[in-house]
Scaffold this motif. Structure first.
Motif, short mmCIF file in Angstrom:
data_model
loop_
_atom_site.label_atom_id
_atom_site.label_comp_id
_atom_site.label_asym_id
_atom_site.label_seq_id
_atom_site.Cartn_x
_atom_site.Cartn_y
_atom_site.Cartn_z
N ASN A 41 -6.17 0.61 6.72
CA ASN A 41 -5.16 0.05 7.61
C ASN A 41 -4.67 -1.31 7.10
O ASN A 41 -3.48 -1.62 7.16
N GLY A 44 -2.35 -0.77 4.24
CA GLY A 44 -1.03 -0.39 4.73
C GLY A 44 -0.23 -1.58 5.22
O GLY A 44 0.99 -1.66 5.01
N PHE A 45 -0.91 -2.53 5.85
CA PHE A 45 -0.25 -3.76 6.29
C PHE A 45 0.23 -4.59 5.09
O PHE A 45 1.30 -5.21 5.12
N ALA A 46 -0.57 -4.60 4.02
CA ALA A 46 -0.28 -5.47 2.88
C ALA A 46 0.79 -4.91 1.95
O ALA A 46 1.44 -5.68 1.23
N PRO A 48 3.98 -3.72 2.20
CA PRO A 48 5.31 -4.35 2.20
C PRO A 48 5.30 -5.78 1.68
O PRO A 48 6.25 -6.21 1.00
N LEU A 49 4.23 -6.52 1.96
CA LEU A 49 4.12 -7.89 1.46
C LEU A 49 3.99 -7.90 -0.06
O LEU A 49 4.57 -8.76 -0.74
N PRO A 127 2.20 -2.64 9.70
CA PRO A 127 2.93 -3.51 8.76
C PRO A 127 4.13 -4.14 9.44
O PRO A 127 4.64 -3.61 10.43
N VAL A 131 8.22 0.55 4.19
CA VAL A 131 8.25 0.41 2.74
C VAL A 131 9.68 0.32 2.22
O VAL A 131 10.02 -0.54 1.40
N GLY A 337 3.75 1.78 -2.33
CA GLY A 337 4.90 1.92 -1.46
C GLY A 337 5.80 3.07 -1.88
O GLY A 337 6.30 3.83 -1.04
#
Length: 389
Positions: A41, A44-46, A48-49, A127, A131, A337
């Motif tokens: 999880n 998945g949050f990281a 896009p960053l 996120p 993506v 992504g």
């Protein structure tokens, strides 16, 4: 543990996962599954960053380069990366259906909860954006920074990239062996380890052969254009190859790559510009690895990796992985992504992809930097002396 390289840690994680998964009870496996769920999880949050942190400042900096020399170098590097990916697709299409059990994981990867043990609890980490939104925002910011004369936003994005690199190198990469350990323990408990390991070994052999074929192509072209002995050119780059095996980072290998490139007779100003630039934009070895592993995971899931699906993925890889070689494992982190948005990879498929890729990340990096030497030879030959005065 820092002195214990990433590759040995990955190998140890896989071996330990197989051993532990075959002897411990389900209750223990559920603990590992809980960590995997939390880490997945967070990953998945990281994502896009990571996409924004790598792509936006990379495009912004490339847009401010030295005109014709920048365009020539970037064009050759991108073409080399695309050729490498296409080579991997061709080899995978020809060989994988013959020795990989197509659809072996179809049920497990589509419905992992039916075979793999579930976490004891979950914590949602949504996120901040999707993506595709992150990709579009990165291109918008990167192109905008390249057009602006102000350095204010560019400096902010460079600092943001540094933060993301720290996130990858100090949190994600150190925890990945534990994540892979949990994956293999869970899959061993579910009775799938034999298929996984046979897949690993076969895919690794293909990837290693493709790396050397790509280097042969690159240095044959470079030697022909420069009218120099191909073996001599390649021999001079061997120290850079073995340095990259240890560092697992194209950026960290720049000093050695630069020194060895100059031994091949490349003009100093050309080498000083091309080698650092290629360390961030030329990823032929990593692309071969990513495409090969992607096709293997798709086949295990019963999907047919068609040219229409894989080639756009290859084209995007050449852009998305800009600046990713700065940290070990950065290429696969940046590619996650695309795997999700373009090829429909879920968390289980992405985890297998990470394990496959990281187990031989150093070989891909070594191919990248050795290929940088060939590109610098070509650029040197195609650049008139008056254009670098």
């Amino acid at each position: 543990m820092k002195k214990f390289g990433l590759l040995p840690r990955i190998i140890l994680a896989i071996a330990s996962g197989i051993l532990i998964g075959s002897i411990v009870p389900s209750e223990v496996i559920e603990v590992f599954a809980t960590f995997n769920g939390l880490f997945g999880n967070f990953l998945g949050f990281a994502i896009p960053l990571i996409i924004i942190g790598f792509i936006a400042p990379g495009i912004g900096q490339m847009g401010r380069g030295a005109g014709r020399l920048l365009g020539l170098t970037a064009g050759i590097a991108y073409f080399s990366t695309v050729i490498a990916g296409t080579l991997a697709y061709g080899a995978g299409s020809l060989l994988y259906p013959k020795f990989l059990q197509t659809g072996a994981f179809k049920g497990e990867l589509e419905n992992p909860e039916e075979v793999l043990l579930s976490p004891m609890f979950q914590v949602d980490m949504p996120p901040i954006m999707g993506v595709m939104t992150a990709l579009l925002l990165s291109f918008t910011l990167g192109l905008g920074m390249a057009a602006l004369k102000s350095d204010a936003l560019q400096n902010v994005m460079i600092d943001f990239r540094t933060i993301i690199e720290k996130l990858i190198s100090t949190i994600i990469i150190p925890l990945l062996p534990f994540h892979i350990f949990g994956i293999f323990a869970n899959m061993t408990h579910g009775g799938q380890v034999a298929t996984i390991m046979s897949t690993f070994i076969k895919v690794f052999i293909v990837i290693i052969v493709l790396h050397f074929i790509m280097l042969l192509i690159q240095y044959t072209i470079a030697g022909t254009i420069a009218k120099k002995n191909i073996l001599t050119l390649f021999k001079n780059m061997i120290p850079a190859y073995f340095t990259a095996l240890g560092t697992q980072s194209s950026a960290s290998t720049i000093p050695v790559t630069l020194r060895q490139a100059k031994k091949n007779g490349i003009r100093e100003r050309i080498a000083d510009f091309v080698i650092p630039l290629c360390a961030t934009i030329h990823l032929s070895g990593s692309t071969i690895t990513l495409v090969s592993c992607t096709m293997a995971v798709m086949l295990l899931n019963g999907q047919v990796p068609t040219f229409e699906a894989i080639f756009p993925f290859i084209l995007m890889l050449g852009i998305t992985m800009i600046a990713a070689p700065g940290v070990p494992g950065g290429a696969v982190m940046a590619a996650l992504g695309l795997l999700q948005s373009m090829l429909g990879f879920d968390a289980t498929m992405a985890s297998l992809m990470i394990a496959l890729y990281l187990a031989q990340d150093s070989l891909g990096t070594a191919t990248n930097v050795t290929g940088d030497g060939a590109i610098s030879i070509i650029v040197d030959r195609l650049t008139p002396s008056k254009s670098i005065q």
